[in-house]
Design an enzyme around this catalytic site. Structure first.
Site: not given
Lengths: 231, 219
Positions: B45-47
Site C-alpha cells: 500500500s503506497e501510503n
C-alpha cells in the site's frame, strides 16, 4: 539534552506568519496534526502555501483552513475529497500544484537531506513534464525535479520525547518524517510525550535533530474517511 | 460480460507465488479476494504498508491503519510499515513485481489515462504516475466501453495521459488483451458468450486476432 518542549499547540504555532510556506504531514486524515490545525484556525493569518499530500475534507483537517480562506496555494498529489477546495479552485481563489505522490515525497525528502534536485521517471511524457529538463539514463527517460523546503513543518507522531525524538504508529507515519526534516522549524505534536531517555533509541523513526518544538496534543479525533469492515 | 468481481477473479490468475503486488483503487482492490490461498504474495500500500491484511472487524478498526484508498485495513502476518519516500523507493526501484490499476483509456501502444478529465474537477494523480512509470508489469482492470458506449481501447488516448508505453495486459468485462510490442491489442481470451466480432466492434484501436480465441474459464 536540549529541551524542545512547548506548552501547547497555541504556543507552538504562535509565530507562524502570513504568506509563509508550511508543510503538514498526513495521508488522508491519518497522521495529520489535529491540534496545530485547530490552533492555526484561531490565528489571523492568511496567504499560506501548504505542502500536504491531501487537502483534508470539508469539515476536518486542512479543509478547515481552506474554509477560513487562510490558504493561497496547495501543493499536493490528491485533493479529491473536498467540495470547498473545488469551489475555491474553480473560482480562482486558490492555486494548486499537483505532483505525483512519489515525486512529492522525494522532493520533501531531498529538501530535508540537502539534495537540490534529482531525476525520476514519474510523469515522463505527461503534462507533469512540461517545462522540465529530461534526460536518458540506461535507455529510459527521467525528469529533473527539485527539492521542497518550508518555513515551518508540522508533524504528528504517536510518541515523542522532550529531545524531539519521534515514533510513529501504523500508516500515520506517511509524509511526517520527511517533512520534519524539510521544515526550517519543525513542530511535532505527539499523543504521548515522555522525558528524554524513556524511548528506546532503537525504535526512533525521526531523530530529535529535525524537531525544534514538541508538545503533547489532546482530544485526538482521528476521523476515518472510509470505514470498511469485514463481514 | 464479466461482473467487476469476475474481472478481479480473472486477474487473480496472473498472480504468481512470491510476488509483491500493488493494487489500485476500485476493481483492483477486489483482486485480493481471489488470490488462491496456496500462493504467498505480499500486497503493498503506497501510503506505507507492506502486507495488507483483510478489512478489520468492528473491534479491530484502527484509524492509524488505512490503505491508499483511505479504507481501514489490518496488517498481514510479517508486515512492515514505512514512510512515503521509502514506499516510492520500493516502487521506483522496481521491487514491486505486479501493479494492477484502473484506467479511463488505454492506447494500442500501452499508454494509459486515468487521472484527469479536462473541464471537470481535477482530483490529482496520487501515486498513479509513479507506479506506471516504474513498474515492469502493469495490468489494467476496466470496462471495455465507457457508460456512453465509447470504446476505452483506442489508437491514441484522448485524455491527458498518466504514463507512456507501460501497460502490458488489460482485463475488461469482455476480454483479456495484451499490448503487442509492435502496437495493437492482441486478443487472448473472450468473456463467456462474447464473440470476437463484438470485441472487434467495441475496440477502437487495432485488434489483433490470431487463430481461435478461447473463452475464459471460471471455476
Amino acid at each position: 539534552m536540549i529541551n524542545k518542549t512547548v506548552k501547547n499547540a497555541h504556543e507552538a504555532v504562535a509565530d507562524i506568519p502570513s504568506n509563509c510556506m508550511l508543510m503538514m504531514g498526513g495521508f488522508g486524515l491519518t497522521g495529520i496534526p489535529e491540534n496545530c490545525i485547530s490552533a492555526l484556525l484561531e490565528r489571523a493569518i492568511s496567504g499560506l502555501t501548504i505542502v500536504s499530500n491531501n487537502a483534508g475534507v470539508d469539515d476536518f483537517g486542512i479543509g478547515l483552513l481552506l474554509k477560513k480562506r487562510m490558504v493561497k496555494k496547495m501543493i499536493s498529489s490528491y485533493v479529491g475529497e473536498n467540495a470547498e477546495f473545488e469551489r475555491q479552485l474553480l473560482s480562482g481563489e486558490l492555486e494548486v500544484d499537483l505532483i505525483p505522490q512519489g515525486t512529492l515525497a522525494e522532493r520533501v525528502r531531498a529538501g530535508g537531506a540537502g539534495i537540490p534536485a534529482f531525476f525520476t521517471p514519474a510523469g515522463v511524457g505527461t503534462e507533469v513534464a512540461e517545462g522540465k529538463e529530461s534526460r536518458e539514463f540506461d535507455g529510459k527517460m527521467y525528469l529533473l525535479e527539485s527539492w521542497l523546503k518550508a518555513d515551518f513543518s508540522i508533524v504528528k507522531a504517536w510518541k515523542g520525547d522532550t529531545a524531539g525524538n519521534l515514533i510513529f504508529k501504523g500508516t500515520a507515519r506517511n509524509f511526517n518524517p520527511m517533512m520534519a526534516a524539510a521544515g526550517k522549524i519543525c513542530i511535532a505534536e505527539v499523543e504521548e510525550l515522555v522525558e528524554a531517555g524513556k524511548l528506546d533509541p532503537n525504535q526512533i523513526h525521526t531523530p530529535g535533530i529535525y524537531v525544534q518544538r514538541i508538545f503533547q496534543g489532546e482530544n485526538y479525533e482521528k476521523r476515518i474517511e472510509q470505514r470498511t469492515v469485514s463481514k | 460480460m464479466l461482473t467487476k468481481d469476475q474481472i478481479a477473479q480473472r486477474i487473480s490468475k496472473e498472480v504468481k507465488n512470491g510476488q509483491y503486488i500493488n493494487l489500485g483503487i476500485g476493481i483492483p482492490t477486489l483482486v485480493a479476494n481471489y488470490i488462491p490461498d496456496d500462493l504467498e504474495v505480499v500486497l503493498q500500500s503506497e501510503n506505507g504498508l507492506l502486507g495488507i491484511g483483510p478489512f478489520p472487524t468492528e473491534d479491530q478498526i484502527d484509524p492509524d491503519l488505512i490503505n491508499a484508498g483511505k479504507q481501514t485495513v489490518t496488517m498481514a502476518k510479517g508486515s512492515a510499515l514505512f514512510n512515503s519516500a521509502e514506499s516510492f523507493a520500493m516502487i521506483r526501484g522496481g521491487h514491486v513485481h505486479l501493479t494492477i490499476l484502473g484506467a479511463m483509456e488505454v492506447s494500442e501502444n500501452g499508454d494509459i489515462s486515468n487521472w484527469k478529465i479536462p473541464g471537470k474537477m481535477v482530483k490529482g494523480m496520487g501515486g498513479a504516475m509513479d507506479l506506471v512509470a516504474s513498474a515492469d508489469n502493469i495490468i489494467v482492470a476496466m470496462q471495455h466501453c465507457s457508460r456512453s458506449g465509447e470504446s476505452k481501447l483506442l489508437p491514441d488516448c484522448s485524455l491527458p495521459i498518466t504514463g507512456v508505453r507501460c501497460v502490458k495486459k488489460i482485463v475488461t468485462d469482455l476480454a483479456v488483451l495484451e499490448i503487442s510490442p509492435k502496437g495493437g491489442f492482441v486478443l487472448l481470451e473472450r468473456a463467456p458468450g462474447v464473440s470476437v466480432e463484438e470485441i472487434k466492434d467495441k475496440t477502437a484501436g487495432k485488434l489483433i486476432v490470431e487463430g481461435e480465441v478461447p473463452e475464459m474459464i471460471f471455476e
